[in-house]
Motif scaffolding. Structure first.
Motif, PDB file in Angstrom:
ATOM      1  N   LEU A  73      -1.552 -10.684  14.208  1.00  0.00           N
ATOM      2  CA  LEU A  73      -1.048  -9.296  14.002  1.00  0.00           C
ATOM      3  C   LEU A  73      -0.426  -9.142  12.669  1.00  0.00           C
ATOM      4  CD1 LEU A  73       0.438  -9.055  17.590  1.00  0.00           C
ATOM      5  CD2 LEU A  73      -1.396  -8.215  16.798  1.00  0.00           C
ATOM      6  N   SER A  74      -0.347 -10.159  11.653  1.00  0.00           N
ATOM      7  CA  SER A  74       0.234  -9.902  10.532  1.00  0.00           C
ATOM      8  C   SER A  74      -0.118  -8.542   9.619  1.00  0.00           C
ATOM      9  CB  SER A  74       0.348 -11.292   9.610  1.00  0.00           C
ATOM     10  OG  SER A  74      -0.739 -11.531   9.252  1.00  0.00           O
ATOM     11  N   SER A  75      -1.302  -8.765   9.617  1.00  0.00           N
ATOM     12  CA  SER A  75      -2.080  -7.722   8.736  1.00  0.00           C
ATOM     13  C   SER A  75      -1.788  -6.325   9.120  1.00  0.00           C
ATOM     14  CB  SER A  75      -3.618  -7.986   8.792  1.00  0.00           C
ATOM     15  OG  SER A  75      -4.293  -7.903   9.916  1.00  0.00           O
ATOM     16  N   LYS A  76      -1.900  -5.996  10.443  1.00  0.00           N
ATOM     17  CA  LYS A  76      -1.711  -4.864  11.094  1.00  0.00           C
ATOM     18  C   LYS A  76      -0.218  -4.556  10.932  1.00  0.00           C
ATOM     19  CE  LYS A  76      -5.411  -4.956  14.463  1.00  0.00           C
ATOM     20  NZ  LYS A  76      -5.784  -4.853  16.010  1.00  0.00           N
ATOM     21  N   ASP A  77       0.599  -5.340  11.152  1.00  0.00           N
ATOM     22  CA  ASP A  77       1.952  -5.272  11.140  1.00  0.00           C
ATOM     23  C   ASP A  77       2.426  -4.774   9.869  1.00  0.00           C
ATOM     24  OD1 ASP A  77       2.288  -5.473  13.687  1.00  0.00           O
ATOM     25  OD2 ASP A  77       2.835  -7.361  13.579  1.00  0.00           O
ATOM     26  N   VAL A  78       1.626  -5.596   8.694  1.00  0.00           N
ATOM     27  CA  VAL A  78       2.127  -5.438   7.233  1.00  0.00           C
ATOM     28  C   VAL A  78       1.727  -3.898   7.005  1.00  0.00           C
ATOM     29  CG1 VAL A  78       1.481  -5.916   4.886  1.00  0.00           C
ATOM     30  CG2 VAL A  78       1.751  -7.741   6.540  1.00  0.00           C
ATOM     31  N   LYS A  79       0.473  -3.518   7.354  1.00  0.00           N
ATOM     32  CA  LYS A  79       0.242  -2.155   6.925  1.00  0.00           C
ATOM     33  C   LYS A  79       0.823  -1.115   7.668  1.00  0.00           C
ATOM     34  CE  LYS A  79      -4.795  -3.248   6.521  1.00  0.00           C
ATOM     35  NZ  LYS A  79      -6.240  -2.681   6.810  1.00  0.00           N
ATOM     36  N   GLN A  85       7.385   2.070   5.564  1.00  0.00           N
ATOM     37  CA  GLN A  85       8.258   2.013   4.474  1.00  0.00           C
ATOM     38  C   GLN A  85       8.109   3.167   3.575  1.00  0.00           C
ATOM     39  OE1 GLN A  85       8.008  -1.738   2.881  1.00  0.00           O
ATOM     40  NE2 GLN A  85       8.905  -2.928   4.512  1.00  0.00           N
ATOM     41  N   GLN A  86       6.779   3.566   3.437  1.00  0.00           N
ATOM     42  CA  GLN A  86       6.262   4.781   2.285  1.00  0.00           C
ATOM     43  C   GLN A  86       7.164   6.121   3.172  1.00  0.00           C
ATOM     44  OE1 GLN A  86       2.286   4.806   2.264  1.00  0.00           O
ATOM     45  NE2 GLN A  86       2.077   3.189   0.650  1.00  0.00           N
ATOM     46  N   GLN A  87       7.064   6.123   4.592  1.00  0.00           N
ATOM     47  CA  GLN A  87       7.312   7.097   5.148  1.00  0.00           C
ATOM     48  C   GLN A  87       8.911   7.358   4.903  1.00  0.00           C
ATOM     49  OE1 GLN A  87       6.001   7.221   9.080  1.00  0.00           O
ATOM     50  NE2 GLN A  87       4.108   8.106   8.680  1.00  0.00           N
ATOM     51  N   GLN A  89      10.824   5.855   2.497  1.00  0.00           N
ATOM     52  CA  GLN A  89      11.029   6.213   1.236  1.00  0.00           C
ATOM     53  C   GLN A  89      10.939   7.579   1.052  1.00  0.00           C
ATOM     54  OE1 GLN A  89       8.621   3.906  -1.439  1.00  0.00           O
ATOM     55  NE2 GLN A  89       9.909   4.440  -3.091  1.00  0.00           N
ATOM     56  N   LYS A  90       9.672   8.174   1.405  1.00  0.00           N
ATOM     57  CA  LYS A  90       9.509   9.775   1.233  1.00  0.00           C
ATOM     58  C   LYS A  90      10.524  10.586   1.949  1.00  0.00           C
ATOM     59  CE  LYS A  90       6.384  13.287   1.703  1.00  0.00           C
ATOM     60  NZ  LYS A  90       4.743  13.737   2.402  1.00  0.00           N
ATOM     61  N   GLN A  91      11.120  10.214   3.174  1.00  0.00           N
ATOM     62  CA  GLN A  91      12.375  10.978   3.805  1.00  0.00           C
ATOM     63  C   GLN A  91      13.587  10.529   2.970  1.00  0.00           C
ATOM     64  OE1 GLN A  91      12.779   9.732   7.660  1.00  0.00           O
ATOM     65  NE2 GLN A  91      14.498  10.994   8.299  1.00  0.00           N
ATOM     66  N   TYR A  92      13.922   9.433   2.372  1.00  0.00           N
ATOM     67  CA  TYR A  92      14.965   9.090   1.854  1.00  0.00           C
ATOM     68  C   TYR A  92      15.018   9.801   0.391  1.00  0.00           C
ATOM     69  CZ  TYR A  92      16.055   5.261   5.033  1.00  0.00           C
ATOM     70  OH  TYR A  92      15.939   4.431   6.056  1.00  0.00           O
TER      71      TYR A  92
END
Length: 231
Positions: A73-79, A85-87, A89-92
């Motif tokens: 599950l690491s690859s899916k979780d990372v994505k 995190q991008q969302q 970061q955008k919100q922040y």
């Protein structure tokens, strides 16, 4: 720790098994009771070791399964985490911009309020000066009013005194005081001067002439008072 206890128990169990099998040398023989106790103790330790082994095996199995599941599950979780995190970061970033705009607005309001406060301070100072001037002028005004009232009272007192004196003068007969006419025996008098003489009473002509002069003066004053032109 569990691993150290497990290793120690294995060493003890191994020594006991060697002694019981005759592979190890003992310094003194064992009786039956001691042997039974040792066997029971061995059974108990074997049971405990078996339970510890089972627990350790389950732990290792679960740990391996968790590692495999995490790897799968690491690859899916990372994505997913990267997307989150991008969302975030955008919100922040948006919140940071909004806060910066709000901060700028607050700074502008603060500057405006500062200018208003300074203006109000100047206005308050001017009002204080005006109030002081007003109180000074009011004090001067009331002092002038008091002085005028005192002067008016003094004038009224003088008027009352003059009026009283005038009433006294009105009641006074000036002609009677200036030309007092009376009699002295058979003679009429003016200011005490006899007007005439008798054979039996000798009056000096000087006194008679002076009295007649007083009479003429009285007639002149009366003529002026009555405004008689052809007198």
């Amino acid at each position: 720790m569990v691993g150290d206890d497990f290793a120690q128990n294995l060493n003890v169990l191994q020594q006991i098994l060697e002694i019981s099998a005759g592979h190890a040398k003992v310094e003194h023989p064992l009786c039956c009771d001691c042997t039974d106790k040792i066997m029971k103790e061995l059974d108990s330790q074997i049971t405990e070791l078996s339970e510890e082994k089972q627990t350790l095996s389950e732990f290792l199995f679960n740990h391996d399964n968790e590692d495999d599941a995490q790897k799968k599950l690491s690859s899916k979780d990372v994505k997913q985490q990267q997307k989150q995190q991008q969302q975030l970061q955008k919100q922040y970033s948006q919140e940071t911009q909004a806060l910066q705009q709000q901060l700028q607005s607050l700074a502008a309001d603060k500057e405006r309020l500062k200018l208003e406060y300074e203006h109000l301070e100047l206005e308050a100072q001017r009002m204080n000066e005006f109030e002081q001037m007003f109180f000074c002028d009011a004090n001067d005004f009331w002092y002038s009013i008091e002085n005028l009232s005192m002067q008016h009272a003094a004038v009224r007192q003088q008027i009352r005194q003059v009026s009283s004196h005038l009433e006294v003068m009105k009641r006074t007969n000036v002609f009677d005081d200036a030309f007092h006419i009376y009699h002295d025996g058979h003679f009429g008098t003016i200011n005490g001067l006899r007007l005439g003489r008798l054979p039996s009473v000798s009056v000096e002509w000087e006194e008679i002439n002076t009295g007649l002069g007083q009479c003429v003066l009285l007639l002149d004053v009366l003529a002026q008072r009555c405004k008689a032109k052809n007198f």
